[in-house]
Write an enzyme that holds these catalytic residues in place. Structure first.
Site, PDB file in Angstrom:
ATOM      1  CD  GLU A 192      -2.864  -1.053   2.431  1.00 12.33           C
ATOM      2  OE1 GLU A 192      -2.522  -0.450   3.459  1.00 12.33           O
ATOM      3  OE2 GLU A 192      -3.968  -1.606   2.326  1.00 12.33           O
ATOM      4  CD  GLU A 385      -3.604  -6.146   2.877  1.00 15.44           C
ATOM      5  OE1 GLU A 385      -4.467  -5.527   3.537  1.00 15.44           O
ATOM      6  OE2 GLU A 385      -2.390  -5.890   2.933  1.00 15.44           O
TER       7      GLU A 385
HETATM    8  C1  BG6 Z   1      -4.432  -2.898   5.026  1.00 15.37           C
HETATM    9  C2  BG6 Z   1      -3.068  -3.229   5.559  1.00 15.37           C
HETATM   10  O1  BG6 Z   1      -4.543  -1.513   4.987  1.00 15.37           O
HETATM   11  O2  BG6 Z   1      -5.554  -3.253   5.751  1.00 15.37           O
HETATM   12  C3  BG6 Z   1      -3.046  -4.313   6.625  1.00 15.37           C
HETATM   13  O3  BG6 Z   1      -2.160  -3.573   4.530  1.00 15.37           O
HETATM   14  C4  BG6 Z   1      -4.241  -4.138   7.527  1.00 15.37           C
HETATM   15  O4  BG6 Z   1      -1.814  -4.261   7.290  1.00 15.37           O
HETATM   16  C5  BG6 Z   1      -5.512  -4.290   6.720  1.00 15.37           C
HETATM   17  O5  BG6 Z   1      -4.237  -4.987   8.639  1.00 15.37           O
HETATM   18  C6  BG6 Z   1      -6.790  -4.212   7.530  1.00 15.37           C
HETATM   19  O6  BG6 Z   1      -6.808  -3.048   8.293  1.00 15.37           O
HETATM   20  P1  BG6 Z   1      -7.020  -3.069   9.865  1.00 15.37           P
HETATM   21  O7  BG6 Z   1      -6.763  -1.676  10.291  1.00 15.37           O
HETATM   22  O8  BG6 Z   1      -8.409  -3.500  10.115  1.00 15.37           O
HETATM   23  O9  BG6 Z   1      -6.026  -4.028  10.395  1.00 15.37           O
END
Ligand code: BG6
Length: 487
Positions: A192, A385
């Site tokens: 990201e 993701e």
């Molecule tokens: C992404 C990141 O932004 O979202 C992860 O690459 C992160 O590291 C994931 O864990 C989910 O976000 P959060 O804040 O719910 O953990």
């Protein structure tokens, strides 16, 4: 027309070293920036999700450096994968996972970032894990920097705003290529990369109270990451011919809140400044014209050399990847209702339901995003993701019933299939976080993403034993049928 997922589609799961490994000071690992993010006891969920809590300050960093144990620093324990990686890989194999996206901790390889020699114990750890994946038939998608960098690089160099960090990063990447070039299937220099703008400490390791013109520092630091990215692509192509290197952003799909032309224009700008700018530089190889106006309004003047421009142009990425959790709307109406999002506050869409954390669930937005990215770059696309953070309950018999997660995943898998049938060259999907881990935004373990439950609470108490959730079996069936059976 394509029908369904192509043969060999890469179904998998994703994690990040800082969120899953723990063992923050073991086997020679140095202190890194995520190890320094604290979660004091007694905060409400609202406080944990507030910007005041998420933002790093010099005072907080000094306290973290002084703390020599796990203290209230959740990234120091994570999900304890460092000690349980074999068990975790066995579960991934049982699920039929084709690929594991994980990151290497820079501070495990170079504890201070500028050490003369790499840490052999750190190198040995990842060799064990990577060979363990290969022994189980699991391919590897490795992120070189997922937020965390050795804290020494912040204290001694000022983080990514210092051009010297480019050389240190390239040397770190070269060390990884030399040591694991035979094992890794896909490389990703930065998680990201647009985080530099929406969470400057995570993205480019900057602390607001140390900067005179914060926007200037953020964008100069981002420029250094773009150059580092291009140099790492060049190096990979030279050292590891045929091994693809991708780029990645947190993709924030926007819709105009109304058909008012000004909302449409706002939407265009939001898309340009939060999404397109980053992938345009890394996929097209040059700074887009629209960014000049944005920089001028912020009084940002970048130091870009001719050599930088040549590097960017000569070494675009081989594929484009992104994280996708929610969508939001764009509007010029300042009073528009707000809701949550990854480290950001999003504008509310009345047509969408939200997660417990206010993130707006929108599978159709994923289909739109996939089409947009493929149309723009004509390069293969990967969903790096996607997942749902939710509160889960571990039952007495060790089961976890999470129909809400299955619904979320089903909708997004269907959207990917639709996008493939739209003609998008989508080649893989790594669900976040395949196993429960510490949330990056709010630092909670109880904001659970996994299809594997980890028995630990927000303060790091618990057995850390692993349990299969209902979604584990659902995902196993989805993988086994190549996305055909989603019931
Ligand atoms: C992404 C990141 O932004 O979202 C992860 O690459 C992160 O590291 C994931 O864990 C989910 O976000 P959060 O804040 O719910 O953990």
């Amino acid at each position: 027309m394509n029908h369904g997922f192509p043969e060999g589609f890469l179904w998998g799961g994703a994690t990040a070293a800082s969120q899953v490994e723990g063992a923050w000071n073991r086997d020679g690992k140095g202190l890194d920036t995520q190890d320094c993010r604290s979660m004091p006891a007694g905060l409400t969920r609202e406080q944990k999700n507030s910007w005041e809590f998420k933002e790093m300050t010099s005072e907080k960093l000094a306290a973290a450096i002084a703390c020599k144990d796990e203290g209230t620093y959740p990234f120091r324990w994570g999900s304890r994968e460092f000690d349980r990686w074999e068990e975790d890989l066995d579960l991934f194999a049982e699920m039929g996972m084709k690929i594991y996206r994980l990151s290497v901790s820079w501070a495990r390889i170079f504890p201070n970032g500028d050490d003369a020699e790499p840490n052999q114990a750190g190198l040995a750890y990842y060799r064990r894990v990577f060979e363990g994946c290969k022994a189980r038939g699991i391919k590897l998608f490795v992120t070189i920097q997922h937020y965390a960098i050795p804290v020494h690089l912040v204290e001694a160099y000022g983080g990514w705003k210092n051009r010297k960090v480019i050389d240190l990063f390239v040397r770190y990447a070269k060390t990884l290529f030399e040591n694991y070039g035979d094992l890794v299937d896909y490389w990703l220099p930065f998680n990201e990369i647009n985080a530099g703008r929406f969470h400057p400490f995570n993205g480019v390791s900057l602390i607001r109270d140390r900067e005179e013109n914060f926007d200037q520092s953020v964008h100069q630091a981002l420029h250094h990451q773009f150059v580092a990215n291009a140099r790492v692509v060049a190096l990979a192509h030279e050292m590891l011919p045929g091994v693809p290197v991708g780029c990645m952003i947190a993709r924030f799909c926007h819709y105009p809140a109304t058909c008012r032309p000004e909302d449409q224009l706002q939407c265009l700008h939001d898309e340009q400044y939060t999404n397109w700018y980053y992938t345009d530089v890394m996929m097209r190889g040059y700074y887009p014209a629209y960014i000049d106006r944005y920089f001028e309004t912020m009084n940002v003047h970048l130091d870009i050399t001719d050599e930088d421009r040549e590097l960017l142009a000569a070494h675009p990425c081989d594929f484009v990847s992104f994280s996708y959790y929610f969508t939001q709307v764009s509007t010029i109406d300042e009073g528009w209702e707000k809701t949550g999002g990854n480290l950001v506050v999003a504008s509310k869409n009345p047509y969408l339901e939200t997660s417990e954390w206010g993130w707006q669930k929108d599978p159709t937005g994923l289909r739109i995003t996939l089409n947009q990215l493929y149309d723009r770059y004509h390069k293969p696309v990967f969903v790096a993701e996607n997942g749902l953070g939710a509160t889960d309950v571990l039952e007495q018999d060790g089961s976890v019933h999470d129909p809400y997660r299955i619904d979320y995943l089903r909708g997004h898998v269907q959207a990917m299939r639709d996008a493939i049938e739209d003609g998008v060259d989508l080649f893989g999907y790594t669900m976040w976080g395949i196993i429960d881990l510490v949330s990056c935004g709010s630092e909670e373990m109880t904001k659970r993403y996994g299809v594997i439950y980890v028995d630990a609470d927000d303060a790091g108490r618990g057995s850390f034993d692993r349990y299969r959730k209902d979604s584990f079996y659902w995902y196993r069936k989805c993988i086994a049928t190549n996305g055909e059976d989603l019931d």
